[in-house]
Design a protein around this motif. Sequence first.
Motif: not given
Length: 332
Positions: A35-42, A61-72
């Motif tokens: 499993l991998g995770l990519v996020t995007y905003s700006d 993976a759970k720790a990384v996922n929990n740190r996601i915040r929405a902005d941008g």
Amino acid sequence: MAVVDKSGSMQGQKIELVKGTVEFLAEQLGANDALGLVTYSDSAKGDLPMLLMTPAAKSIAKAVNNRIRADGCTALHDGLMMAVKEHSADVKSSSGEGTRRVRSIFLCTDGLPNIGPSDAISIVSALRAQLAPLAAAEEPVSIHTFGFGQDHDPKLLQAIAEAGSGIYYHIQNDRQIPEAFGDALGGLLSVVASNVRISITAETAGGGVMISNVHSGGKIETTADPSKQRVVKFADLFADENREMLLELQLPATQQDDRQTQQLVKVDVSYTDPVSGVTVNRRHVLDVTRSAVVPAGQKRNDLVATTAARFQVAEVGGGGLSFTIFGTVLSA
């Protein structure tokens, strides 16, 4: 690979629900699944490289996922391209293992791209260029797209899903999220057919049947006469996965009042058995019983109506598709 839109419009329950889905996926995967995770905003960010989901990797993976915040803003193109490149890098690093992994991308967004390429032609063109080498190496990547709410571009997400031989899901309310993700995830761990090719040939005897269009979500191949033959390709089919295909056909008029059975098309299906490597071929003949007079009270098929509505949203944004006679389902 999960690709999550973390722009400002995803704040609140939407981002929490998507994060919960990513955590659920990590829990379901075994030590031989990655499993991998990519996020995007700006911009796009590779939050988690492709990791085999050992107990230790699941905790990461759970720790990384929990740190996601929405902005941008919404750099959809960059997030999608980064996810494909992660798969390409993983193909190179795992090339000596001797087994082919099932490769998928889940793209989640609730808005319109507003940073980088934003139109469907540019994004899909770049996507196909990235996917082609993976397909040539027999490491195809399927892409499923999830559009939240009413502000995303359904035509764009449908085009991305088609380029990746996946499915576009329109999430109109929170209640639809478990069903949509469950449908996409349901057979992910068990591929039952690879390199699926479906050839649809019209019956030409007695005045002839003509194929006007095929709606599938798969990759359409060019044929000599599209009115007589259409060919659709899918990368993989998973256990318990359904793929709906809708045909628009022109039928010759019937002059008889009594009901007659008419052959419509031949459907030739070929695929590779991922266990044995053997190519399997199947033929199905599809027909319909009809008369010159439509029977009183005849109702539309529910599956055809539902599937037509989904393609209507994706392809014409609420325009004039009308399917009343025939639909077919390919089930794994």
